[in-house]
Design a protein around this motif. Structure first.
Motif, PDB file in Angstrom:
ATOM      1  N   GLU A 174       0.720  -0.873  15.602  1.00  0.00           N
ATOM      2  CA  GLU A 174       1.892  -1.013  14.743  1.00  0.00           C
ATOM      3  C   GLU A 174       1.454  -1.317  13.316  1.00  0.00           C
ATOM      4  N   LEU A 175       2.011  -0.580  12.375  1.00  0.00           N
ATOM      5  CA  LEU A 175       1.650  -0.730  10.966  1.00  0.00           C
ATOM      6  C   LEU A 175       2.604  -1.690  10.256  1.00  0.00           C
ATOM      7  N   SER A 176       2.110  -2.294   9.231  1.00  0.00           N
ATOM      8  CA  SER A 176       2.890  -3.230   8.424  1.00  0.00           C
ATOM      9  C   SER A 176       3.960  -2.488   7.633  1.00  0.00           C
ATOM     10  N   VAL A 227       0.836  -1.191   0.000  1.00  0.00           N
ATOM     11  CA  VAL A 227       0.000   0.000   0.000  1.00  0.00           C
ATOM     12  C   VAL A 227       0.877   1.248   0.000  1.00  0.00           C
ATOM     13  N   SER A 228       0.646   2.098  -0.988  1.00  0.00           N
ATOM     14  CA  SER A 228       1.268   3.423  -1.030  1.00  0.00           C
ATOM     15  C   SER A 228       0.257   4.387  -0.429  1.00  0.00           C
ATOM     16  N   LEU A 229       0.587   4.960   0.710  1.00  0.00           N
ATOM     17  CA  LEU A 229      -0.338   5.796   1.485  1.00  0.00           C
ATOM     18  C   LEU A 229       0.043   7.261   1.342  1.00  0.00           C
ATOM     19  N   TRP A 230      -0.879   8.068   0.808  1.00  0.00           N
ATOM     20  CA  TRP A 230      -0.611   9.501   0.689  1.00  0.00           C
ATOM     21  C   TRP A 230      -0.933  10.198   1.993  1.00  0.00           C
ATOM     22  N   CYS A 231       0.033  10.965   2.478  1.00  0.00           N
ATOM     23  CA  CYS A 231      -0.124  11.749   3.701  1.00  0.00           C
ATOM     24  C   CYS A 231       0.007  13.225   3.360  1.00  0.00           C
ATOM     25  N   CYS A 232      -0.915  14.010   3.843  1.00  0.00           N
ATOM     26  CA  CYS A 232      -0.801  15.455   3.604  1.00  0.00           C
ATOM     27  C   CYS A 232       0.120  16.097   4.635  1.00  0.00           C
ATOM     28  N   GLU A 233       0.488  15.350   5.671  1.00  0.00           N
ATOM     29  CA  GLU A 233       1.365  15.866   6.716  1.00  0.00           C
ATOM     30  C   GLU A 233       2.694  15.114   6.692  1.00  0.00           C
ATOM     31  N   LYS A 234       3.760  15.859   6.464  1.00  0.00           N
ATOM     32  CA  LYS A 234       5.084  15.264   6.298  1.00  0.00           C
ATOM     33  C   LYS A 234       5.530  14.490   7.537  1.00  0.00           C
ATOM     34  N   ASP A 235       5.257  15.012   8.730  1.00  0.00           N
ATOM     35  CA  ASP A 235       5.696  14.334   9.947  1.00  0.00           C
ATOM     36  C   ASP A 235       4.978  12.995  10.151  1.00  0.00           C
ATOM     37  N   ILE A 294       5.336   7.006   9.838  1.00  0.00           N
ATOM     38  CA  ILE A 294       4.867   5.747   9.252  1.00  0.00           C
ATOM     39  C   ILE A 294       6.030   4.993   8.612  1.00  0.00           C
ATOM     40  N   ASN A 295       6.871   5.685   7.874  1.00  0.00           N
ATOM     41  CA  ASN A 295       7.982   5.034   7.182  1.00  0.00           C
ATOM     42  C   ASN A 295       9.112   4.608   8.114  1.00  0.00           C
ATOM     43  N   GLN A 296       9.383   5.395   9.152  1.00  0.00           N
ATOM     44  CA  GLN A 296      10.501   5.097  10.035  1.00  0.00           C
ATOM     45  C   GLN A 296      10.132   4.189  11.205  1.00  0.00           C
ATOM     46  N   GLU A 297       8.950   4.408  11.785  1.00  0.00           N
ATOM     47  CA  GLU A 297       8.575   3.672  13.001  1.00  0.00           C
ATOM     48  C   GLU A 297       7.403   2.711  12.797  1.00  0.00           C
ATOM     49  N   HIS A 298       6.807   2.721  11.619  1.00  0.00           N
ATOM     50  CA  HIS A 298       5.614   1.909  11.326  1.00  0.00           C
ATOM     51  C   HIS A 298       4.498   2.192  12.324  1.00  0.00           C
ATOM     52  N   ILE A 334       3.206  -0.966   4.151  1.00  0.00           N
ATOM     53  CA  ILE A 334       2.629   0.370   3.965  1.00  0.00           C
ATOM     54  C   ILE A 334       3.774   1.366   3.873  1.00  0.00           C
ATOM     55  N   VAL A 335       3.834   2.052   2.758  1.00  0.00           N
ATOM     56  CA  VAL A 335       4.857   3.074   2.547  1.00  0.00           C
ATOM     57  C   VAL A 335       4.144   4.404   2.341  1.00  0.00           C
ATOM     58  N   ALA A 336       4.502   5.369   3.171  1.00  0.00           N
ATOM     59  CA  ALA A 336       3.863   6.684   3.111  1.00  0.00           C
ATOM     60  C   ALA A 336       4.591   7.600   2.131  1.00  0.00           C
ATOM     61  N   HIS A 337       3.805   8.430   1.463  1.00  0.00           N
ATOM     62  CA  HIS A 337       4.330   9.399   0.488  1.00  0.00           C
ATOM     63  C   HIS A 337       3.658  10.746   0.731  1.00  0.00           C
ATOM     64  N   ILE A 338       4.379  11.807   0.447  1.00  0.00           N
ATOM     65  CA  ILE A 338       3.751  13.124   0.484  1.00  0.00           C
ATOM     66  C   ILE A 338       3.492  13.642  -0.931  1.00  0.00           C
ATOM     67  N   ASP A 339       3.996  12.908  -1.914  1.00  0.00           N
ATOM     68  CA  ASP A 339       3.766  13.235  -3.317  1.00  0.00           C
ATOM     69  C   ASP A 339       2.540  12.448  -3.797  1.00  0.00           C
ATOM     70  N   LEU A 340       1.504  13.141  -4.169  1.00  0.00           N
ATOM     71  CA  LEU A 340       0.248  12.511  -4.576  1.00  0.00           C
ATOM     72  C   LEU A 340       0.402  11.612  -5.804  1.00  0.00           C
ATOM     73  N   GLU A 341       1.310  11.938  -6.696  1.00  0.00           N
ATOM     74  CA  GLU A 341       1.509  11.130  -7.907  1.00  0.00           C
ATOM     75  C   GLU A 341       1.925   9.698  -7.564  1.00  0.00           C
ATOM     76  N   GLU A 342       2.705   9.525  -6.499  1.00  0.00           N
ATOM     77  CA  GLU A 342       3.165   8.196  -6.085  1.00  0.00           C
ATOM     78  C   GLU A 342       2.005   7.284  -5.706  1.00  0.00           C
TER      79      GLU A 342
END
Length: 161
Positions: free
Chosen positions: A88-90, A61-69, A74-78, A93-101
């Motif tokens: 705890e997240l799997s 899952v590529s998860l779009w986040c509008c908040e960078k923190d 999500i990416n560092q600590e799940h 799941i990889v978070a992105h702040i770029d909507l295109e991703e």
């Protein structure tokens, strides 16, 4: 707080059965043609819960986040302590702040609040393809137009969504 946790656990149960049965069937276009990667727009509690269930079922899952923190956590600590503390997240799941991703996947789930729905979908328009499938997890009615999220999506992207 306890009521919020009970509310989310109830909906996780409902969505859990969806993701284990219906979702697997839904996400297969042709026999043997399974989707392994999904875009999720919205890092709130609802979007994070659904992303978790999809990841639990083997999807990336590529998860779009509008908040960078939030994306960094999500990416560092799940974890997503802002919207789903104590869970705890799997690593799927990889978070992105770029909507295109996120909006360029074949399957896009969207869980943004209805008051932001049109703006977010409009930003996705340049990444939209006719063969994409969108799953709307948002509820409500847009105040200005009295449109439902499905009507907004159709209006902004295409009548064939």
């Amino acid at each position: 707080m306890k009521n919020d946790v009970c509310f989310y656990l109830f909906f996780l149960g409902v969505i859990h059965s969806f993701c284990y049965g219906t979702c697997d069937t839904l996400l297969r276009r042709n026999k043997g043609d399974e989707v392994k990667s999904i875009g999720m727009i919205g890092e709130g509690a609802w979007g994070t819960a659904i992303a978790s269930l999809l990841a639990e079922n083997g999807y990336h899952v590529s998860l779009w986040c509008c908040e960078k923190d939030v994306a960094q956590q999500i990416n560092q600590e799940h974890k997503n302590d802002r919207y789903m503390s104590g869970y705890e997240l799997s690593p799927r799941i990889v978070a992105h702040i770029d909507l295109e991703e996120v909006a360029s996947h074949d399957w896009v789930f969207i869980s943004t609040p209805t008051k932001f729905f049109r703006d977010v979908v409009t930003k996705c328009k340049s990444y939209y393809r006719m063969n994409q499938r969108w799953v709307i997890l948002s509820k409500g009615i847009e105040n200005e137009t009295l449109m439902l999220p499905s009507q907004i999506l159709e209006h902004v992207l295409s009548p064939r969504v």
